[in-house]
Design a protein around this motif. Sequence first.
Motif, short mmCIF file in Angstrom:
data_model
loop_
_atom_site.label_atom_id
_atom_site.label_comp_id
_atom_site.label_asym_id
_atom_site.label_seq_id
_atom_site.Cartn_x
_atom_site.Cartn_y
_atom_site.Cartn_z
N TYR A 1 14.73 -42.15 19.79
CA TYR A 1 15.26 -43.26 20.57
C TYR A 1 14.06 -44.09 21.02
O TYR A 1 13.64 -44.03 22.17
CB TYR A 1 16.06 -42.72 21.75
N LEU B 1 32.24 -47.72 25.31
CA LEU B 1 31.20 -48.38 24.53
C LEU B 1 31.54 -49.86 24.47
O LEU B 1 32.57 -50.24 23.93
CB LEU B 1 31.16 -47.78 23.12
N MET C 1 20.65 -50.22 22.28
CA MET C 1 21.56 -49.39 23.07
C MET C 1 21.07 -49.25 24.50
O MET C 1 19.89 -48.99 24.73
CB MET C 1 21.66 -47.99 22.43
N VAL D 1 22.37 -47.50 28.45
CA VAL D 1 23.28 -46.54 29.07
C VAL D 1 23.42 -46.84 30.55
O VAL D 1 22.50 -47.38 31.16
CB VAL D 1 22.83 -45.07 28.87
N ARG E 1 21.90 -40.57 26.72
CA ARG E 1 20.83 -40.94 25.78
C ARG E 1 20.63 -39.86 24.73
O ARG E 1 20.43 -40.15 23.55
CB ARG E 1 19.52 -41.20 26.53
N THR F 1 22.88 -37.57 23.64
CA THR F 1 24.01 -37.52 22.71
C THR F 1 23.96 -38.71 21.76
O THR F 1 24.28 -38.57 20.58
CB THR F 1 25.36 -37.45 23.43
N TYR F 2 23.54 -39.87 22.26
CA TYR F 2 23.37 -41.02 21.37
C TYR F 2 22.29 -40.74 20.33
O TYR F 2 22.47 -40.96 19.14
CB TYR F 2 23.02 -42.28 22.17
N ARG F 3 21.15 -40.23 20.79
CA ARG F 3 20.01 -39.97 19.91
C ARG F 3 20.39 -39.03 18.77
O ARG F 3 20.01 -39.24 17.62
CB ARG F 3 18.87 -39.38 20.74
N LYS G 1 23.39 -41.03 16.54
CA LYS G 1 23.29 -42.44 16.17
C LYS G 1 23.39 -42.66 14.67
O LYS G 1 23.74 -43.74 14.23
CB LYS G 1 22.03 -43.08 16.73
N PHE H 1 26.58 -48.17 26.80
CA PHE H 1 27.27 -46.89 26.78
C PHE H 1 27.48 -46.45 28.23
O PHE H 1 26.52 -46.31 28.97
CB PHE H 1 26.36 -45.93 26.02
N THR I 1 31.32 -38.21 22.55
CA THR I 1 30.46 -39.25 21.96
C THR I 1 30.73 -39.38 20.47
O THR I 1 30.88 -40.49 19.96
CB THR I 1 28.97 -38.91 22.20
N PHE J 1 32.17 -42.76 18.70
CA PHE J 1 31.49 -43.45 17.60
C PHE J 1 32.41 -43.55 16.38
O PHE J 1 32.44 -44.58 15.71
CB PHE J 1 30.19 -42.74 17.23
#
Length: 140
Positions: free
Chosen positions: A5, A34, A53, A55, A76, A78-80, A83, A98, A115, A119
């Motif tokens: 990230y 989102l 992105m 948060v 962050r 869970t996004y990382r 993604k 987010f 998450t 997505f």
Amino acid sequence: MNFTYPKNEKLKSKITIGLLFTEGKSVSKYPLRLVYKAGSFGNPEVSGEKIKMGVSVSKKNFKKAVDRNYFKRVLRETYRLNKHLLIDNLDQPYSFMFFYQTKDRLTYEEINTKTIQLFEKFIAQNIKKPASESDSISEI
């Protein structure tokens, strides 16, 4: 697969954040939301990123900064880790914000599952399938 990230992927521009809230669209999977907007942000050729992105966790739901920061770290992370679901399916740059929107303290595993579902819901709503796939489905 790149599970980072980096700084150039973080949404920092006040102008872009303002546009997200005025012109952006939203997709939700309780307790996550989102907000997104398609289009370039600055010069994508220089940064090479398809995604910006950010948060956020509401002060209304968590009064203590320690609690807000914990959930921002979880978002962050869970996004990382997920993604790649977005990047593999995007054909143009997107800006995302987010949100964690509940007072409930979900575990990391629950947030990670939500998450992934969020997505996938975003991809299903916004990514167009090639015409050949949709034609073959309609013929069946």
